[in-house]
Design a protein around this motif. Sequence first.
Motif, mmCIF file in Angstrom:
data_model
loop_
_atom_site.group_PDB
_atom_site.id
_atom_site.type_symbol
_atom_site.label_atom_id
_atom_site.label_comp_id
_atom_site.label_asym_id
_atom_site.label_seq_id
_atom_site.Cartn_x
_atom_site.Cartn_y
_atom_site.Cartn_z
ATOM 1 N N PHE A 161 0.816 -1.213 0.000
ATOM 2 C CA PHE A 161 0.000 0.000 0.000
ATOM 3 C C PHE A 161 0.852 1.266 0.000
ATOM 4 N N ASN A 162 2.140 1.140 0.134
ATOM 5 C CA ASN A 162 3.049 2.269 -0.024
ATOM 6 C C ASN A 162 3.758 2.214 -1.373
ATOM 7 N N GLY A 163 3.243 1.396 -2.272
ATOM 8 C CA GLY A 163 3.789 1.283 -3.618
ATOM 9 C C GLY A 163 3.068 2.186 -4.591
ATOM 10 N N PRO A 164 3.275 1.966 -5.883
ATOM 11 C CA PRO A 164 2.676 2.851 -6.895
ATOM 12 C C PRO A 164 1.164 2.704 -7.025
ATOM 13 N N ASP A 165 0.613 1.514 -6.737
ATOM 14 C CA ASP A 165 -0.831 1.275 -6.873
ATOM 15 C C ASP A 165 -1.439 1.020 -5.499
ATOM 16 N N ARG A 166 -2.488 1.786 -5.159
ATOM 17 C CA ARG A 166 -3.070 1.681 -3.819
ATOM 18 C C ARG A 166 -4.551 1.335 -3.837
ATOM 19 N N ILE A 167 -5.136 1.217 -4.994
ATOM 20 C CA ILE A 167 -6.564 0.910 -5.081
ATOM 21 C C ILE A 167 -6.732 -0.603 -5.172
ATOM 22 N N GLY A 168 -7.367 -1.190 -4.178
ATOM 23 C CA GLY A 168 -7.557 -2.625 -4.161
ATOM 24 C C GLY A 168 -7.551 -3.146 -2.738
ATOM 25 N N PHE A 169 -7.254 -4.417 -2.580
ATOM 26 C CA PHE A 169 -7.245 -5.036 -1.261
ATOM 27 C C PHE A 169 -5.888 -5.671 -0.999
ATOM 28 N N GLY A 170 -5.573 -5.835 0.256
ATOM 29 C CA GLY A 170 -4.309 -6.443 0.629
ATOM 30 C C GLY A 170 -4.082 -6.305 2.123
ATOM 31 N N ARG A 171 -2.893 -6.615 2.558
ATOM 32 C CA ARG A 171 -2.552 -6.560 3.976
ATOM 33 C C ARG A 171 -1.739 -5.294 4.266
ATOM 34 N N TYR A 172 -2.079 -4.671 5.383
ATOM 35 C CA TYR A 172 -1.348 -3.482 5.804
ATOM 36 C C TYR A 172 -0.013 -3.872 6.434
ATOM 37 N N GLN A 173 0.863 -2.884 6.492
ATOM 38 C CA GLN A 173 2.067 -3.004 7.293
ATOM 39 C C GLN A 173 1.889 -2.144 8.541
ATOM 40 N N PHE A 174 2.579 -2.535 9.616
ATOM 41 C CA PHE A 174 2.390 -1.880 10.904
ATOM 42 C C PHE A 174 3.727 -1.472 11.502
ATOM 43 N N MET A 175 3.660 -0.477 12.390
ATOM 44 C CA MET A 175 4.833 -0.044 13.151
ATOM 45 C C MET A 175 4.817 -0.777 14.484
ATOM 46 N N ILE A 176 5.274 -2.020 14.469
ATOM 47 C CA ILE A 176 5.301 -2.883 15.646
ATOM 48 C C ILE A 176 6.672 -3.538 15.725
ATOM 49 N N ARG A 177 7.265 -3.523 16.911
ATOM 50 C CA ARG A 177 8.579 -4.149 17.114
ATOM 51 C C ARG A 177 8.483 -5.125 18.290
ATOM 52 N N ASP A 178 8.796 -6.382 18.018
ATOM 53 C CA ASP A 178 8.780 -7.420 19.052
ATOM 54 C C ASP A 178 7.444 -7.469 19.786
ATOM 55 N N GLY A 179 6.368 -7.301 19.033
ATOM 56 C CA GLY A 179 5.038 -7.384 19.621
ATOM 57 C C GLY A 179 4.561 -6.135 20.323
ATOM 58 N N LEU A 180 5.346 -5.046 20.296
ATOM 59 C CA LEU A 180 4.982 -3.808 20.967
ATOM 60 C C LEU A 180 4.883 -2.660 19.974
#
Length: 303
Positions: A222-241
């Motif tokens: 979703f931070n690539g050139p194409d953002r319209i559609g479905f997929g999995r997000y990325q998160f700001m999580i480190r070691d479960g926190l």
Amino acid sequence: AAIALAPPRARRWPRDGAWMLREVGLLLLLAFSAWSIVRYLFADGGPAVFDYIVVGGGSTGAVVAGRLGEAGYSVLVLEAGGSTQISLGGDAEPVAGKWTIFDVPLGWVQVLSDHRWSKEFQWVVPADPPPAIARGLGGCGIHNAMLYMRGRPADFAEWGAGWSWDDVLPFYKRSEDNEQFGSSPLHGTGGPVRVTTVASDELSDFFLDAFSTAGLPHVEDFNGPDRIGFGRYQFMIRDGLRDSAAAAFLGADRRASYRAPPLVKTHALATRLVVEGRSDRTRCSEMFRDRTRCSEIGRDVPR
């Protein structure tokens, strides 16, 4: 005949051992109170001089302060709210072992819905419904859903010279430690911000399969050139926190690695900037922290 009346004799209290102990205890209490008042009034030794003063310890303020400290500049961060995550000196009531509610990824739901937390860690905005604007070290990064979503390249095209997508992309890549995409044309590794995916679950798989069956396009990044559609997000999580921008740039371990670790003051509401005469030099940032004092800027900072 005159009658002389003698003044009454003052009553003398017995000065036994217990009375002496009470006297000594009272004197010690008075001395401690006086010392506390002096320490309170003259804490920090009066006005201090810094190269830069960052007003607000939110996501942006944390990045600015961290990069300046990394470069060797002396920095003071003034944050009106309190401390939050453990790595930021958080002293809130633990909710999962030693972690605070701001460390636990799903804790953001309770922070926004529980009056005990929202009263202390959100600004009161006269609107209906009121926006959820965080007040605390880390800003809205302490109670958002931790999605890692950058601006679109087209957004930066309108910002003017020096702010195009090609100008800002290297800074995004420098800040990332991307677990999924690694070092690539759009992402980077080795930066302070941990970017990762979360473990899949059956319900999410069914949800994504439904989109695929409906014929919608799949988006890998979703931070690539194409953002319209479905997929999995990325998160700001480190070691479960939660790995907020503040934890990434001003966390205890990170701050200790800087050439000049920034000084962070919480519960320090900046009330105004004091400008010297008619010049363009900001002299100091005045804050209110149970008292008013002025922290000076020793470097020329344009308005």
